[in-house]
Design a protein around this motif. Structure first.
Motif, PDB file in Angstrom:
ATOM      1  N   ASP A 183       0.831  -1.211   0.000  1.00  0.00           N
ATOM      2  CA  ASP A 183       0.000   0.000   0.000  1.00  0.00           C
ATOM      3  C   ASP A 183       0.861   1.256   0.000  1.00  0.00           C
ATOM      4  O   ASP A 183       0.568   2.233  -0.700  1.00  0.00           O
ATOM      5  N   THR A 185       3.859   1.546  -1.167  1.00  0.00           N
ATOM      6  CA  THR A 185       4.505   1.664  -2.477  1.00  0.00           C
ATOM      7  C   THR A 185       3.535   2.218  -3.513  1.00  0.00           C
ATOM      8  O   THR A 185       3.907   3.056  -4.344  1.00  0.00           O
ATOM      9  N   LYS A 186       2.293   1.757  -3.485  1.00  0.00           N
ATOM     10  CA  LYS A 186       1.299   2.252  -4.447  1.00  0.00           C
ATOM     11  C   LYS A 186       1.062   3.749  -4.280  1.00  0.00           C
ATOM     12  O   LYS A 186       0.978   4.489  -5.268  1.00  0.00           O
ATOM     13  N   THR A 187       0.969   4.200  -3.032  1.00  0.00           N
ATOM     14  CA  THR A 187       0.753   5.633  -2.789  1.00  0.00           C
ATOM     15  C   THR A 187       1.963   6.446  -3.229  1.00  0.00           C
ATOM     16  O   THR A 187       1.826   7.474  -3.918  1.00  0.00           O
ATOM     17  N   SER A 189       4.159   5.620  -5.371  1.00  0.00           N
ATOM     18  CA  SER A 189       4.280   5.535  -6.825  1.00  0.00           C
ATOM     19  C   SER A 189       3.363   6.540  -7.515  1.00  0.00           C
ATOM     20  O   SER A 189       3.752   7.141  -8.534  1.00  0.00           O
ATOM     21  N   ARG A 190       2.148   6.721  -6.996  1.00  0.00           N
ATOM     22  CA  ARG A 190       1.245   7.713  -7.595  1.00  0.00           C
ATOM     23  C   ARG A 190       1.851   9.101  -7.524  1.00  0.00           C
ATOM     24  O   ARG A 190       1.781   9.876  -8.487  1.00  0.00           O
ATOM     25  N   LYS A 230       5.858   3.167 -12.103  1.00  0.00           N
ATOM     26  CA  LYS A 230       4.964   2.048 -12.392  1.00  0.00           C
ATOM     27  C   LYS A 230       5.682   0.711 -12.209  1.00  0.00           C
ATOM     28  O   LYS A 230       5.152  -0.219 -11.589  1.00  0.00           O
ATOM     29  N   VAL A 233       6.305  -0.442  -8.523  1.00  0.00           N
ATOM     30  CA  VAL A 233       5.155  -1.066  -7.845  1.00  0.00           C
ATOM     31  C   VAL A 233       5.088  -2.544  -8.180  1.00  0.00           C
ATOM     32  O   VAL A 233       4.926  -3.402  -7.301  1.00  0.00           O
TER      33      VAL A 233
END
Length: 375
Positions: A183, A185-187, A189-190, A230, A233
């Motif tokens: 989670d 990493t996803k944030t 990454s955005r 991208k 992630v």
């Protein structure tokens, strides 16, 4: 191209590094031209070469600090690679904790700021307080490299994952999100993608509205950053999922083995053609002693395949990376990445000498696909 080894870390130089050295040298020469009236071509060339080399060494120091701290945190760093956009430390796994991530990420930009500050202090303190006059080339080099290293440190501290600042951001989010690395990493990454697309937009603005060709460089960096975010992630998700598996759960258990004493032609006729597989375990006296891969068979001329035996061209166990059956799956991925011989294969053992099976990139892909069924 390998140029050396430091504390077990291989230092590789990609040919594209020459581009950034050339650009730094060109801008350094222009910078020198603004401070010195009527410089000679020889002076400009010397300034360009010196500053290009110093910046390369500064980036090396930046990456070495990442690598040394990673090693202190119990992580392996096989190499550092210089390329068009600077340098990257090839750390084989994700950090073990948010604090570990923070220390590894932050130390690089901090080292650049220290180098830049030290160069500026070396210039201004003697000239202001001791009234020492430096030669023009030395003075301009200290000023330009000081400013460049501070700019490098500040730029790397931008919270744009997977840059250093983005990894600092991820360490904070990792801590705040109940230690959920995916989670976090996803944030992060955005945020990194937004920064990347913003740089692309600003680069186009520079080119089309301000007429600055340098905007193209901003577009390239921004696009690279957005795509790297991208990919990071996907890499993190893959590593976390593999870490939850055991090597024995990923391996391919072969029920068909090739005897070491048969000829290559017999292996083709009796094994490769009917079973349609890329490789087979090779056995002698019911023990697996290596593998026979289609690539090895292909290298044998047709007229010699009736004389050459499998044991003569097989890849022996000693030449195949090994992982214990109960080790986590990400260890298999690390060994595959480091394998020098193509095709890359890892053998799985019971902790002694018995070979239980093998894993290649297709087995890892299959294991990840199956893991998604339970996520």
């Amino acid at each position: 191209m390998k140029i050396g080894t430091i504390r077990g870390i291989e230092i590789d130089l990609h040919y594209s590094t020459l581009v950034i050295i050339g650009l730094v040298g060109f801008y350094a020469a222009n910078f020198y031209n603004q401070f010195v009236s009527n410089p000679t071509i020889f002076e400009l060339i010397i300034v360009g070469i010196i500053n290009g080399v110093i910046l390369l060494l500064s980036i090396l120091a930046h990456e070495l600090m990442h690598s040394f701290v990673a090693q202190e945190e119990g992580m392996e760093v096989p190499k550092i690679t210089f390329y068009l956009f600077g340098g990257v430390s090839s750390i084989d796994e994700e950090p073990k904790s948010p604090m570990s991530e923070f220390k590894i990420a932050a130390v690089g930009p901090v080292s650049s700021l220290i180098i830049g500050g030290s160069l500026l202090i070396s210039l201004f303190v003697p000239t202001i307080f001791l009234e020492i006059t430096y030669p023009s080339i030395l003075a301009v080099t200290l000023l330009y490299m000081g400013i460049s290293n501070i700019a490098l440190g500040i730029f790397n501290f931008l919270p744009a994952f997977p840059m250093d600042g983005g990894r600092v951001l991820r360490s904070y989010l990792w801590h705040k999100k109940d230690n959920n690395l995916i989670d976090a990493t996803k944030t992060a990454s955005r945020v990194g993608k937004y920064f990347g697309y913003g740089m692309v937009a600003y680069g186009f603005f520079q080119m089309f509205f301000l007429g600055l060709f340098g905007g193209l460089w901003m577009v390239v960096i921004g696009w690279f950053l957005a795509n790297s975010a991208k990919q990071a992630v996907q890499q993190t998700i893959m590593e976390v999922r593999l870490k939850e598996m055991k090597a024995k759960d990923m391996m391919h258990k072969y029920d068909v083995n090739v005897p070491a004493e048969i000829t290559v032609n017999e292996a083709i006729k009796d094994y490769f053609m009917p079973y349609r597989r890329a490789y087979f375990p090779v056995t002698r006296h019911n023990q697996t002693i290596g593998i026979l891969h289609a690539e090895s068979v292909r290298d044998i001329p047709n007229e010699r395949r009736d004389q050459v035996k499998v044991e003569e061209i097989m890849r022996e166990n000693a030449d195949i990376p090994v992982v214990g059956a109960d080790e986590p799956g990400n260890e298999v991925l690390k060994k595959l990445k480091r394998a020098e011989e193509e095709p890359r294969i890892v053998r799985i053992t019971n902790g002694e000498t018995e070979v239980l099976g093998f894993v290649d990139k297709n087995d890892i892909r299959s294991a990840l696909e199956v893991s998604q069924l339970f996520s």
